[in-house]
Design an enzyme around this catalytic site. Structure first.
Site, PDB file in Angstrom:
ATOM      1  N   TYR A 181       0.850  -1.193   0.000  1.00 17.96           N
ATOM      2  CA  TYR A 181       0.000   0.000   0.000  1.00 17.96           C
ATOM      3  C   TYR A 181       0.889   1.248   0.000  1.00 17.96           C
ATOM      4  O   TYR A 181       2.057   1.186   0.397  1.00 17.96           O
ATOM      5  CB  TYR A 181      -0.902  -0.061   1.244  1.00 17.96           C
ATOM      6  CG  TYR A 181      -1.795   1.138   1.415  1.00 17.96           C
ATOM      7  CD1 TYR A 181      -2.796   1.415   0.488  1.00 17.96           C
ATOM      8  CD2 TYR A 181      -1.632   2.001   2.498  1.00 17.96           C
ATOM      9  CE1 TYR A 181      -3.602   2.524   0.642  1.00 17.96           C
ATOM     10  CE2 TYR A 181      -2.442   3.105   2.657  1.00 17.96           C
ATOM     11  CZ  TYR A 181      -3.421   3.369   1.723  1.00 17.96           C
ATOM     12  OH  TYR A 181      -4.215   4.472   1.870  1.00 17.96           O
ATOM     13  N   THR A 183       1.554   3.771   1.757  1.00 25.28           N
ATOM     14  CA  THR A 183       2.323   4.252   2.910  1.00 25.28           C
ATOM     15  C   THR A 183       3.353   3.239   3.409  1.00 25.28           C
ATOM     16  O   THR A 183       4.115   3.540   4.321  1.00 25.28           O
ATOM     17  CB  THR A 183       1.377   4.539   4.099  1.00 25.28           C
ATOM     18  OG1 THR A 183       0.686   3.330   4.407  1.00 25.28           O
ATOM     19  CG2 THR A 183       0.388   5.641   3.777  1.00 25.28           C
ATOM     20  N   LYS A 184       3.373   2.044   2.846  1.00 22.26           N
ATOM     21  CA  LYS A 184       4.192   0.978   3.436  1.00 22.26           C
ATOM     22  C   LYS A 184       5.669   1.079   3.015  1.00 22.26           C
ATOM     23  O   LYS A 184       6.012   1.841   2.128  1.00 22.26           O
ATOM     24  CB  LYS A 184       3.598  -0.379   3.067  1.00 22.26           C
ATOM     25  CG  LYS A 184       2.157  -0.559   3.577  1.00 22.26           C
ATOM     26  CD  LYS A 184       2.073  -0.716   5.084  1.00 22.26           C
ATOM     27  CE  LYS A 184       0.725  -0.415   5.695  1.00 22.26           C
ATOM     28  NZ  LYS A 184      -0.332  -1.354   5.451  1.00 22.26           N
ATOM     29  N   ASN A 185       6.539   0.271   3.635  1.00 15.78           N
ATOM     30  CA  ASN A 185       7.995   0.358   3.405  1.00 15.78           C
ATOM     31  C   ASN A 185       8.370   0.142   1.942  1.00 15.78           C
ATOM     32  O   ASN A 185       9.365   0.676   1.480  1.00 15.78           O
ATOM     33  CB  ASN A 185       8.732  -0.685   4.250  1.00 15.78           C
ATOM     34  CG  ASN A 185       8.752  -0.328   5.723  1.00 15.78           C
ATOM     35  OD1 ASN A 185       8.032   0.562   6.163  1.00 15.78           O
ATOM     36  ND2 ASN A 185       9.584  -1.016   6.487  1.00 15.78           N
ATOM     37  N   LEU A 186       7.612  -0.689   1.250  1.00 10.21           N
ATOM     38  CA  LEU A 186       7.810  -0.935  -0.182  1.00 10.21           C
ATOM     39  C   LEU A 186       6.430  -0.772  -0.797  1.00 10.21           C
ATOM     40  O   LEU A 186       5.473  -1.402  -0.339  1.00 10.21           O
ATOM     41  CB  LEU A 186       8.338  -2.358  -0.390  1.00 10.21           C
ATOM     42  CG  LEU A 186       8.735  -2.831  -1.794  1.00 10.21           C
ATOM     43  CD1 LEU A 186       9.627  -4.056  -1.705  1.00 10.21           C
ATOM     44  CD2 LEU A 186       7.569  -3.088  -2.711  1.00 10.21           C
TER      45      LEU A 186
END
Ligand SMILES: *Cc1c(COP(=O)(O)O)cnc(C)c1O
Length: 385
Positions: A181, A183-186
């Site tokens: 998603y 906002t996630k790290n990847l």
């Protein structure tokens, strides 16, 4: 005070992602295809996972894992109230019953002893959520699962990459779901990955694409055939090559993005340590967190303002924040269906009510980080007791 608003978690996108997406658009192949297959291969190679299936969300990956293990009506699945609603939503989608248990106060991860107490004859699985990227106590959870023949599913939406006792989260045989998603790290804008045994992933391929018995994307190839069978009423969870193009570019810089996250975490730690108003995030000795989140927890009685007012004060100083998480058992659907009271899970309730998450992403400059620390210090100076 900063003059421009600092967003909580914007995506970290470079020319590589843009070129990859444009290349897919020009290639004539925009949905599941060669890039998705390459992303799956590179992702599982990165983790050392037995196999991987790219899907369109972490929610889809979790649901696929439950469905492929035949979890359904009459079954109980134990999980944490300190998570995003999707973790619990998929248990409902499968027709099973979510059983919530409390968390550990330092990491805010599910408490293995609470899990142990909640196991019944109907329990089929545990969904462990690695809060903020910090691994759960996997050995203890695995021991409970082995003893009672339960499936251990991991919601690793925050935990890419993260290590438990030297092992990367997602490198084992059990189902592990990742989120890409925005906002996630990847990120792939929207997307997810399921890792696990070769057998699980083979079933997942079918379940996640209409229940077709073969890769549909091969149908349109010159060597492909129009013929296919439907062996179950499957879902529509496949990832597109446009998403995979972003994912390949993001994966190539994942280690660099994590090092920057770590640098920011140290800078925050140093800045906040002298302030006695907060409990800071921890990293247990045998764990390496993915540092998806930096939760600040306001100590009881440390400020004259509430947590919600604290968020507002930061917003007035141009700092974006979030709350991870509003505890699941306080949402009206779950409250009404299961009769939960806030104090049913006292630790989750307390932490949920005093936590704020501040910006933590590789695009932050040292100046940005110092702006956050200064804004927090200013609020403490003005509203501390
Ligand atoms: C973001 C998130 C999800 C859902 O991920 P999607 O890819 O949006 O489906 C699930 N669990 C946790 C803990 C999350 O933070």
């Amino acid at each position: 005070m900063r003059d421009r608003f600092l967003p909580f978690s914007p995506p970290f996108i470079g020319e590589e992602e843009i070129e990859g997406v444009v290349d897919s658009l020009r290639s004539g192949w925009i949905t599941t295809g060669p890039k998705t297959k390459r992303f799956e291969a590179e992702f599982s190679a990165y983790l050392g996972a037995p196999a991987a299936l790219a899907v369109n969300s972490c929610t889809a990956a979790l649901h696929t894992a439950l469905v492929c293990h035949g979890i359904g009506p009459g079954d109980e699945v134990i999980t944490t109230p300190m998570t995003f609603s999707a973790t619990v939503g998929v248990i409902e989608h499968a027709g099973a019953t979510p059983v919530l248990v409390d968390i550990e106060p330092d990491t805010m991860n599910i408490s293995p002893s609470a899990v142990s107490e909640a196991v019944t004859g109907r329990t089929k699985a545990i969904i462990a959520v690695h809060y903020g990227g910090h691994p759960c106590e996997m050995d203890e959870l695995q021991a409970i699962c082995t003893e009672h023949c339960l499936l251990l599913v991991e919601d690793a939406a925050h935990a890419i990459p993260a290590k438990y006792k030297g092992r990367l989260i997602g490198s084992g045989e059990n189902p592990v779901a990742f989120s890409f998603y925005a906002t996630k790290n990847l990120t792939t804008a929207e997307g997810g990955m399921l890792t696990g045994s070769v057998d699980l992933i083979e079933q997942g391929v079918v379940a996640s694409l209409h229940g077709m018995n073969r890769d549909a994307w091969k149908r349109v190839d010159k060597t492909g055939s129009w013929r296919y069978d439907i062996i179950m009423p499957g879902y529509k969870y496949n990832m597109t090559d446009i998403q995979a193009a972003m994912g390949l570019a993001q994966l190539a810089k994942l280690d660099r993005m994590l090092s920057r996250r770590r640098e920011i975490v140290s800078r925050y730690d140093e800045g906040f340590k002298p302030m006695s108003a907060f409990d800071l995030p921890v990293e247990r000795e045998d764990c390496e967190s993915g540092w998806h989140l930096y939760p600040l927890r306001i100590r009881d009685g440390a400020l004259k303002i509430s947590r919600d007012q604290f968020i507002e004060e930061l917003r007035l100083r141009n700092i974006g924040t979030s709350v991870h998480f509003i505890a699941i058992h306080t949402f009206s659907y779950y409250r009404e269906k299961y009769g939960f009271q806030p104090e049913d899970f006292p630790i989750a309730n307390r932490e949920s009510n005093r936590v704020i998450t501040i910006p933590l992403h590789p695009g932050l400059s040292d100046r940005d980080v110092d702006d956050v620390i200064e804004a927090v210090a200013d609020i403490v100076a003005q509203h501390g007791v």
